[in-house]
Design an enzyme around this catalytic site. Structure first.
Site, mmCIF file in Angstrom:
data_model
loop_
_atom_site.group_PDB
_atom_site.id
_atom_site.type_symbol
_atom_site.label_atom_id
_atom_site.label_comp_id
_atom_site.label_asym_id
_atom_site.label_seq_id
_atom_site.Cartn_x
_atom_site.Cartn_y
_atom_site.Cartn_z
ATOM 1 N N ASP A 158 -0.238 -3.697 4.125
ATOM 2 C CA ASP A 158 -0.275 -3.367 5.802
ATOM 3 C C ASP A 158 -0.334 -2.228 5.765
ATOM 4 O O ASP A 158 -0.291 -1.294 4.880
ATOM 5 C CB ASP A 158 0.928 -3.360 6.516
ATOM 6 N N TYR A 159 -1.255 -1.266 7.209
ATOM 7 C CA TYR A 159 -1.381 0.492 7.443
ATOM 8 C C TYR A 159 0.120 0.838 6.551
ATOM 9 O O TYR A 159 -0.081 2.012 5.692
ATOM 10 C CB TYR A 159 -1.426 0.752 8.761
#
Length: 239
Positions: free
Chosen positions: A102-103
């Site tokens: 994920d970011y």
């Protein structure tokens, strides 16, 4: 002689499964002729085109990257945010990440141009262990830790058993550090598991992938994988 879909995957075009779809759709040519038969074998000198564009048979390369937070697990981003391939700009091969983080998640991620290898790592039957360290809100009870270990019911089904360890707690900030070892690779899985048991993730890091670790590495650092590491990962994926 190699199977056509394997050659396409090794060229970094796509995974072997998607290469099969391209063949069946009539989008692949061998020596100027459309080939729609799966399992067709081609020699080293064959000219292969996908959508009329000749593929380049690149030598396979494999890297491990310590992905910082606020970086996209992709080769490009329409919002012009930093992506994982930005850290390995010296590599001319068309590399891409194996899976994603994920970011807002940092940690270990593999990049390669070997579509077959990538597909093997991400296959649902792969049992490669992935270790995460999570900073969460609150302090989980023993019953909650047991629940995480046995499996949590999510919207896309119950998770497989995991190994869960409580590392530390901070009473003043009402936070805890726990370690989770999972073999699955669902989207946002660790975050969703912890959200489901009432302990939202504040910070998340993947520290280990199979035999690979982040030892001596800092965010943004990368290194090529050794041949023995690639071989061992292949073995772990099918055992």
């Amino acid at each position: 002689m190699e199977r056509l879909q394997k050659v396409i995957a090794q060229a970094g075009i796509t995974s072997r499964r998607k290469a099969e779809s391209l063949i069946l759709a009539g989008r692949v040519k061998v020596n100027g002729e459309v080939v729609k038969t799966l399992g067709t074998k081609v020699g080293e000198r064959a000219t292969i085109e996908v959508d009329d564009v000749p593929i380049t048979k690149e030598a396979p390369v494999y890297y491990v990257l310590y992905k910082p937070r606020k970086v996209i697990s992709a080769v490009k981003d329409d919002k012009d945010r930093k992506v994982v391939t930005d850290f390995i700009d010296e590599e001319e091969a068309r590399i891409y990440p194996v899976g994603r983080l994920d970011y807002d998640t940092s940690g270990l991620i593999i990049l390669t141009n070997d579509g077959e290898f990538s597909n093997l790592m991400m296959h649902p039957k792969s049992k490669i262990k992935k270790t995460y360290i999570a900073k969460i809100k609150g302090k989980p009870s023993r019953e909650t830790l047991k629940q995480l270990a046995k499996g949590v019911q999510l919207e896309d089904g119950k998770t497989l058993p995991a190994k869960v360890s409580f590392k530390s707690g901070n009473k003043q900030n009402d936070t805890s550090i726990i370690e989770l070892v999972i073999t699955e690779g669902r989207n946002h899985q660790v975050r969703r598991m912890l959200e489901a048991v009432g302990h939202p993730v504040l910070k998340l890091k993947r520290e280990q992938y199979g035999l690979l670790t982040l030892e001596t590495m800092q965010p943004g650092d990368y290194r090529p994988l050794k041949p023995i590491e690639v071989s061992r990962l292949r073995e772990l994926a099918v055992t």
